[in-house]
Structures are given as structure tokens and as C-alpha cells.
Enzyme design. Structure first.
Site, PDB file in Angstrom:
ATOM      1  N   THR A   1      -5.107  31.426  24.596  1.00  0.00           N
ATOM      2  CA  THR A   1      -5.227  32.010  22.887  1.00  0.00           C
ATOM      3  C   THR A   1      -3.993  31.554  22.432  1.00  0.00           C
ATOM      4  O   THR A   1      -2.959  31.430  22.851  1.00  0.00           O
ATOM      5  CB  THR A   1      -5.008  33.565  23.192  1.00  0.00           C
ATOM      6  OG1 THR A   1      -5.871  34.189  23.842  1.00  0.00           O
ATOM      7  CG2 THR A   1      -4.935  34.248  21.554  1.00  0.00           C
TER       8      THR A   1
ATOM      9  N   LYS B   1     -10.983  35.228  17.977  1.00  0.00           N
ATOM     10  CA  LYS B   1     -10.303  36.066  18.835  1.00  0.00           C
ATOM     11  C   LYS B   1      -9.042  36.855  18.054  1.00  0.00           C
ATOM     12  O   LYS B   1      -8.753  37.891  18.256  1.00  0.00           O
ATOM     13  CB  LYS B   1      -9.394  35.134  19.882  1.00  0.00           C
ATOM     14  CG  LYS B   1      -8.309  35.596  20.730  1.00  0.00           C
ATOM     15  CD  LYS B   1      -8.783  36.343  22.016  1.00  0.00           C
ATOM     16  CE  LYS B   1      -7.702  36.923  22.491  1.00  0.00           C
ATOM     17  NZ  LYS B   1      -8.085  38.042  23.664  1.00  0.00           N
TER      18      LYS B   1
HETATM   19  P1  NAD Z   1       0.038  33.513  32.688  1.00  0.00           P
HETATM   20  O1  NAD Z   1       1.422  33.181  31.967  1.00  0.00           O
HETATM   21  O2  NAD Z   1      -0.234  34.328  33.876  1.00  0.00           O
HETATM   22  O3  NAD Z   1      -0.224  32.109  32.924  1.00  0.00           O
HETATM   23  C1  NAD Z   1      -0.269  30.966  32.532  1.00  0.00           C
HETATM   24  C2  NAD Z   1       0.018  29.645  33.370  1.00  0.00           C
HETATM   25  O4  NAD Z   1       0.055  28.480  32.822  1.00  0.00           O
HETATM   26  C3  NAD Z   1       1.211  29.949  34.229  1.00  0.00           C
HETATM   27  O5  NAD Z   1       1.007  30.099  35.970  1.00  0.00           O
HETATM   28  C4  NAD Z   1       2.209  28.652  33.915  1.00  0.00           C
HETATM   29  O6  NAD Z   1       3.029  28.451  35.209  1.00  0.00           O
HETATM   30  C5  NAD Z   1       1.262  27.935  33.684  1.00  0.00           C
HETATM   31  N1  NAD Z   1       1.593  26.784  32.751  1.00  0.00           N
HETATM   32  C6  NAD Z   1       2.553  26.812  31.776  1.00  0.00           C
HETATM   33  N2  NAD Z   1       2.856  25.532  31.168  1.00  0.00           N
HETATM   34  C7  NAD Z   1       2.258  24.686  32.073  1.00  0.00           C
HETATM   35  C8  NAD Z   1       2.169  23.232  31.910  1.00  0.00           C
HETATM   36  N3  NAD Z   1       2.695  22.399  31.188  1.00  0.00           N
HETATM   37  N4  NAD Z   1       1.227  22.602  32.826  1.00  0.00           N
HETATM   38  C9  NAD Z   1       0.582  23.599  33.916  1.00  0.00           C
HETATM   39  N5  NAD Z   1       0.629  24.809  33.931  1.00  0.00           N
HETATM   40  C10 NAD Z   1       1.350  25.432  32.993  1.00  0.00           C
HETATM   41  O7  NAD Z   1      -0.829  33.920  31.398  1.00  0.00           O
HETATM   42  P2  NAD Z   1      -2.179  34.694  31.498  1.00  0.00           P
HETATM   43  O8  NAD Z   1      -2.199  36.023  31.359  1.00  0.00           O
HETATM   44  O9  NAD Z   1      -3.087  33.960  32.527  1.00  0.00           O
HETATM   45  O10 NAD Z   1      -2.750  34.270  30.073  1.00  0.00           O
HETATM   46  C11 NAD Z   1      -3.317  32.773  29.870  1.00  0.00           C
HETATM   47  C12 NAD Z   1      -3.959  32.775  28.278  1.00  0.00           C
HETATM   48  O11 NAD Z   1      -4.837  33.915  28.308  1.00  0.00           O
HETATM   49  C13 NAD Z   1      -2.918  33.146  27.397  1.00  0.00           C
HETATM   50  O12 NAD Z   1      -2.924  32.302  26.315  1.00  0.00           O
HETATM   51  C14 NAD Z   1      -3.133  34.705  26.772  1.00  0.00           C
HETATM   52  O13 NAD Z   1      -2.783  34.926  25.696  1.00  0.00           O
HETATM   53  C15 NAD Z   1      -4.728  34.688  27.362  1.00  0.00           C
HETATM   54  N6  NAD Z   1      -5.218  35.835  27.564  1.00  0.00           N
HETATM   55  C16 NAD Z   1      -4.619  36.670  28.476  1.00  0.00           C
HETATM   56  C17 NAD Z   1      -5.063  37.954  28.589  1.00  0.00           C
HETATM   57  C18 NAD Z   1      -4.592  38.805  29.840  1.00  0.00           C
HETATM   58  O14 NAD Z   1      -4.805  39.986  29.891  1.00  0.00           O
HETATM   59  N7  NAD Z   1      -3.625  38.337  30.500  1.00  0.00           N
HETATM   60  C19 NAD Z   1      -6.496  38.313  27.992  1.00  0.00           C
HETATM   61  C20 NAD Z   1      -6.868  37.541  27.352  1.00  0.00           C
HETATM   62  C21 NAD Z   1      -6.448  36.212  26.858  1.00  0.00           C
END
Ligand code: NAD
Length: 297
Positions: free
Chosen positions: A96, A171
Site C-alpha cells: 500500500t 485502496k
Molecule cells: P511488514 O513490515 O511486516 O513487512 C514488510 C517487509 O518488507 C519487511 O519484512 C521488511 O524487512 C521488508 N523490506 C523492507 N525494505 C526492503 C527492501 N529494500 N528489500 C527487501 N525487503 C524489504 O509489513 P506488512 O504488514 O507485511 O505490510 C506490507 C504492506 O502491505 C504495507 O504496505 C501495508 O500497508 C500493506 N498491508 C498490510 C496489511 C496488514 O494487515 N498487515 C493489510 C493490508 C495491506
């Protein structure tokens, strides 16, 4: 079945990559976080040595990253996807992020010869684990048709919203409605309490009347009427306040850029900002009812 590079194996990415593997795709994952890598290894996911390794033979690259700056860096960086992915690979960004960055990265991908979709999701970690996410996709018809079987392994509802950036637009518009609606339900529940009306009775009435909405009937912010809602478990998320605030701020910056008036969205962003600032960012967003009762730090 496709060879898929999956970048970003966090709370959402790891179960999504797991569902792609279960569906028979050949997945190679990558993350920069030690804990995420550890969890991915424990889950038996094959891992690339670095970003380039994870994407160089992939027919499809899926990214699931925190926010716009990471999506920009991973795609446009020196060793990024646009320099290292196989020619003709399809790029799907499920993170997102802000509409402007989504369009900037999609334009750069197009210039480098890659088809790209922004395809953010709704449904949370539970939906990611169950493979029942909703995908809102922005990009060409062609890219969407190629992406559909891949998205179908991770989600149930898959909507093509239009050109680049429209997935992100859908979204943030959806989540702005959600944030505003939750505030309306909390405000009404607190007013009911203060008027001597049992919130359970208000639920009984409003859930069958015109005040009905998802925040009330599926996610009620007072304990009792909806046993599965976070209110029944001390407001453990669910959907954390920090995430709601992120999406409300994305909606505000998009609204400003488009010159579109969103007075209620602006108010919601302010209220959630205040609630988060007072140390509640890790609580479910429905916990904002505590602030309305004057109970939150
Ligand atoms: P998260 O922080 O758990 O996961 C993100 C991952 O990306 C982390 O493991 C991090 O180490 C990795 N990362 C960051 N920079 C990086 C790079 N340069 N190279 C490789 N990996 C890298 O977040 P999440 O909860 O999994 O959410 C991910 C996305 O989904 C966000 O944009 C969030 O807004 C969206 N989202 C989350 C939810 C939820 O309920 N968690 C629901 C809908 C949408």
C-alpha cells in the site's frame, strides 16, 4: 505455473508467498530483515542470495513492502528490479503506497520494457494466510490478464480498477471510508452509553437499520455484539492504528494533489494521529473508542 520472485516477506508477504508455493508456483523470496528471513527459512521458502538473484529468472516479480520509499528503492535502485529482472517479466506491487509513487514506478517500468500492476490488498494477515485477500489492481488490461492466475493463488476477489495507480486509489478511498465509519460508530456508541442506552441494544437496532456498516456489524468497537471483533481481546490487532493512520495520510496527500475536498478524511487523520501519538499505535484502530470516552493516554 510461473517462476516468481517475491520481495518483502513480512507479516503479509510470507503467507502470500506460501500460498503461491502451495499453488505450485516456483517461488524465490528475498527480504532485507533478519527476522523475516529467519521466519521464511523456518517456513521452508526458497530464498535468493540478494534481490538480483531473487528476480533475475522470474517471470513474475511480486513486491510486498512497507511504503513508497522502499518500493521506489527496490525498483529504481542501482541493483533494483528494473535493472535486474528478466526481460519481459511482469511486476506486481501489492504494497500500500502513495498514488504518485505507484505511477512514477509504473512509468519507469514501462520505459524499461516491463509491464507493471499496482495491486494493493485488503483482508489483513488473516486474509493473507487464508488466501482470501481482495486485490485492487491498476495497470493495463494485458498486465491484469497475465497477473490474474498469480493473484488468484493469494486472493478471492480480484478487481481491475483501471490504469496505473488506480489500485492504490481504490485502496485509500476504501480505507478512508473505513476510518470515518469506525469513528462514527465509536462516537454513537459513546453517546449511547452517556444517554443510558446499552451499546448492545444500539447494536441490535443499528445493525438492522440505516446506521448499519462493516465497522458496526463485523468489527464492533464495544465488546459483546460481535465476538470476533478486537474489542473482545483488549483491542489486539486486527488492523493496527499505525496502519490506519498511514492509509488516512496517504488519502490526505492524494486528496491534496487532486484538489479533492475530504473534510471528514482530514478530521479522521487528525484524530487517529492524536490517538497514535498518545502511545496507542499498536492497538487495533477500533480502540479509538477509548479516546472518545476520555480513557486513552
Ligand atoms: P511488514 O513490515 O511486516 O513487512 C514488510 C517487509 O518488507 C519487511 O519484512 C521488511 O524487512 C521488508 N523490506 C523492507 N525494505 C526492503 C527492501 N529494500 N528489500 C527487501 N525487503 C524489504 O509489513 P506488512 O504488514 O507485511 O505490510 C506490507 C504492506 O502491505 C504495507 O504496505 C501495508 O500497508 C500493506 N498491508 C498490510 C496489511 C496488514 O494487515 N498487515 C493489510 C493490508 C495491506
Amino acid at each position: 505455473m510461473a517462476r516468481i520472485g517475491f520481495v518483502g516477506l513480512g507479516n503479509m508477504g510470507l503467507p502470500m508467498a506460501g500460498n503461491l508455493t502451495k499453488a505450485g508456483h516456483e517461488v524465490l523470496g528475498f527480504d532485507i530483515g533478519g527476522a523475516a528471513l529467519e521466519a521464511a527459512r523456518a517456513a521452508g521458502l526458497a530464498l535468493g542470495d540478494d534481490l538480483a538473484h531473487a528476480v533475475r529468472e522470474a517471470e513474475v516479480v511480486v513486491t510486498m513492502l512497507p511504503a513508497g520509499p522502499q518500493v521506489r528503492a527496490v525498483h529504481l535502485g542501482e541493483d533494483g528490479i528494473l535493472r535486474r529482472a528478466a526481460p519481459g517479466a511482469l511486476l506486481i506491487d501489492a504494497s500500500t503506497i502513495d498514488v504518485a509513487t505507484a505511477r512514477e514506478v509504473a512509468d519507469a517500468a514501462d520505459a524499461a520494457g516491463y509491464a507493471m500492476l499496482d495491486a494493493p490488498v485488503s483482508g489483513g494477515v488473516g486474509g493473507a494466510e487464508a488466501g482470501s485477500l481482495t486485490f485492487m489492481a491498476g495497470g493495463s488490461e494485458d498486465a491484469f490478464a497475465r497477473a490474474r492466475p498469480v493473484l488468484a493463488a493469494m486472493g478471492k476477489t480480484i478487481v481491475h480498477c483501471g490504469g496505473p495507480g488506480t489500485g492504490q486509489a481504490a485502496k485509500i478511498c476504501n480505507n478512508m471510508m473505513l476510518g470515518i465509519q469506525m469513528l462514527s460508530v465509536c462516537e454513537a456508541m459513546v453517546l449511547a452509553e452517556n444517554l443510558g442506552l446499552d451499546p448492545a441494544k444500539l447494536f441490535e437496532v443499528a445493525s438492522r437499520s440505516s446506521g448499519q456498516c462493516w465497522s458496526l456489524t463485523a468489527y464492533c468497537p464495544v465488546p459483546g455484539p460481535v465476538p470476533a471483533s478486537p474489542a473482545n481481546r483488549g483491542y489486539r490487532p486486527g488492523f493496527a492504528t499505525a496502519m490506519m493512520l498511514k492509509d488516512l495520510r496517504l488519502a490526505q496527500s492524494a486528496a491534496q494533489a487532486a484538489g479533492s475536498p475530504t473534510p471528514l478524511g482530514a478530521q479522521a487523520a487528525q484524530l487517529y494521529g492524536l490517538f497514535a501519538q498518545n502511545g496507542n499505535d499498536g492497538l487495533d484502530f477500533s480502540a479509538i473508542i477509548r479516546m472518545m470516552r476520555g480513557q486513552a493516554g
